[in-house]
Design an enzyme around this catalytic site. Structure first.
Site, PDB file in Angstrom:
ATOM      1  N   SER A  48       1.779   6.083   1.249  1.00  0.00           N
ATOM      2  CA  SER A  48       2.285   7.299   0.508  1.00  0.00           C
ATOM      3  C   SER A  48       3.559   6.929   0.000  1.00  0.00           C
ATOM      4  O   SER A  48       4.052   7.630  -1.097  1.00  0.00           O
ATOM      5  CB  SER A  48       2.455   8.248   1.721  1.00  0.00           C
ATOM      6  OG  SER A  48       1.147   8.786   2.137  1.00  0.00           O
ATOM      7  N   TYR A 111      -8.421  16.758  -1.319  1.00  0.00           N
ATOM      8  CA  TYR A 111      -8.344  17.893  -2.162  1.00  0.00           C
ATOM      9  C   TYR A 111      -9.488  18.882  -1.628  1.00  0.00           C
ATOM     10  O   TYR A 111      -9.198  20.145  -0.880  1.00  0.00           O
ATOM     11  CB  TYR A 111      -8.671  17.605  -3.573  1.00  0.00           C
ATOM     12  CG  TYR A 111      -8.731  18.879  -4.416  1.00  0.00           C
ATOM     13  CD1 TYR A 111      -7.422  19.507  -4.721  1.00  0.00           C
ATOM     14  CD2 TYR A 111     -10.086  19.542  -4.701  1.00  0.00           C
ATOM     15  CE1 TYR A 111      -7.770  20.916  -5.323  1.00  0.00           C
ATOM     16  CE2 TYR A 111     -10.209  20.764  -5.404  1.00  0.00           C
ATOM     17  CZ  TYR A 111      -8.856  21.481  -5.773  1.00  0.00           C
ATOM     18  OH  TYR A 111      -8.953  22.855  -6.365  1.00  0.00           O
ATOM     19  N   TYR A 137      -6.203   6.465   7.792  1.00  0.00           N
ATOM     20  CA  TYR A 137      -5.034   7.028   7.572  1.00  0.00           C
ATOM     21  C   TYR A 137      -5.268   8.691   7.840  1.00  0.00           C
ATOM     22  O   TYR A 137      -5.840   9.309   6.930  1.00  0.00           O
ATOM     23  CB  TYR A 137      -4.336   6.814   6.138  1.00  0.00           C
ATOM     24  CG  TYR A 137      -3.151   7.056   5.935  1.00  0.00           C
ATOM     25  CD1 TYR A 137      -2.140   7.472   6.641  1.00  0.00           C
ATOM     26  CD2 TYR A 137      -2.454   6.784   4.537  1.00  0.00           C
ATOM     27  CE1 TYR A 137      -0.818   8.041   6.477  1.00  0.00           C
ATOM     28  CE2 TYR A 137      -1.166   7.319   4.067  1.00  0.00           C
ATOM     29  CZ  TYR A 137      -0.462   7.850   5.093  1.00  0.00           C
ATOM     30  OH  TYR A 137       0.742   8.250   4.750  1.00  0.00           O
ATOM     31  N   LYS A 166      -3.521   4.762  11.172  1.00  0.00           N
ATOM     32  CA  LYS A 166      -2.294   5.197  10.956  1.00  0.00           C
ATOM     33  C   LYS A 166      -2.273   6.562  11.237  1.00  0.00           C
ATOM     34  O   LYS A 166      -2.746   7.475  10.445  1.00  0.00           O
ATOM     35  CB  LYS A 166      -1.529   4.883   9.692  1.00  0.00           C
ATOM     36  CG  LYS A 166      -0.263   5.264   9.697  1.00  0.00           C
ATOM     37  CD  LYS A 166       0.466   5.116   8.329  1.00  0.00           C
ATOM     38  CE  LYS A 166       1.680   5.588   8.016  1.00  0.00           C
ATOM     39  NZ  LYS A 166       2.230   5.657   6.725  1.00  0.00           N
TER      40      LYS A 166
END
Length: 300
Positions: A48, A111, A137, A166
């Site tokens: 990110s 999405y 993640y 994560k």
């Protein structure tokens, strides 16, 4: 490479760009060399903080190729290959394997919401299709959907190639449940926090470390906490934790915070450009003023 390579302090490395938002190889090289020379345990590119979501796949592959080549085996390398479609994740992950990355990290589709059974099949299909270890993640604040501890535990048990997660969730009980459930079912499964201030608590609960943004420019703090925890040096932890808490305020200054991380790298000694990928942009002067105050308060 042992799964134990993917623990400790891992920066989600910023992608260095010029003022037009184009990849800047010279600046990226300077930055990578700085991180390699630090005490971080591995490097994550195209997460990110690396702005993968604002890049074309061609640019993602270009950045991945450069970064793996520049690191040149000096630290383990993780490449972010998350996408909304399973086939695209597999393509990007196989590319990462081909260029010599050590693992990939895959955020869940961000999405269309998926049932837990479809999320399970997504990760299982990826794990069975690629020749490289996979980290999950979880970032529900951005994806809109949580990866529950029960789902993660099921994937951990069924997919040996999925080596950890994560967990970027602002709730320590979520990390606790992952540690108790997923690591309880599979002790080698890595549980890594995504919020800087949860690094110490994650370690204390039996987790494995943090993929935390401030380690881009202040690894002496995050790596210092990790080392102090291993050595049971509570005096060092008591000195470092308040500084980390001060720095964590940076994340709430701007949305997204990608420019702030790059400016912090520049302000702490690296001659790099601080461009960001549109639609992100440089913040206004009020944000910059507060940014400088926080760095100073934290001792920089």
């Amino acid at each position: 490479m042992s799964f134990d390579a993917f623990k400790g302090v891992i920066p989600p490395v910023s992608t260095i760009m010029n003022d037009k938002g184009e990849f800047d190889a010279d600046g990226m090289g300077i930055f990578i060399d700085r991180l390699v020379e630090s005490d971080v345990n591995a490097l994550l590119f195209l997460g990110s903080a690396g702005e993968f979501s604002q890049m074309t796949n061609a640019t993602r592959k270009q950045v991945a190729e450069f970064c793996v080549k520049r690191v040149a085996g000096r630290k383990p390398v993780i490449i972010g290959t998350g996408a909304c479609g399973t086939a695209e994740v597999i393509e990007l992950s196989e590319h990462a394997a081909h260029i010599g990355a050590d693992a990939v990290i895959v955020v869940n589709p961000y999405y269309a919401s998926m049932s837990e059974e479809r999320l399970y099949r997504h990760y299982r299909t990826i794990a069975e299709s690629v020749s490289i270890p996979v980290l999950m993640y979880n970032f529900p604040a951005l994806t809109g959907q949580d990866l529950s501890p029960a789902l993660v535990t099921r994937i951990a048990k069924d997919c040996p190639n999925v080596i950890g997660i994560k967990d970027t969730v602002d709730c320590i009980s979520h990390i606790r449940d992952l540690i108790f459930q997923a690591k309880g079912a599979r002790p080698d499964f890595k549980v890594i926090c995504g919020y800087d201030e949860y690094l110490f608590t994650t370690l204390a609960l039996g987790g494995d470390g943090g993929i935390v943004g401030t380690s881009n420019f202040a690894p002496e703090i995050t790596c210092g906490i990790y080392k102090a925890f291993q050595e049971k040096d509570m005096a060092a932890i008591a000195e470092l934790l308040p500084r980390l808490s001060i720095l964590s305020q940076l994340y709430s200054l701007d949305t997204p915070f990608s420019w702030l991380l790059k400016e912090a790298v520049r302000a702490t000694g690296s001659d790099i450009p601080t461009g960001v990928a549109a639609p992100a942009s440089e913040p206004d002067e009020d944000v910059k003023k507060r940014f400088r105050e926080i760095l100073k308060q934290a001792g920089f």
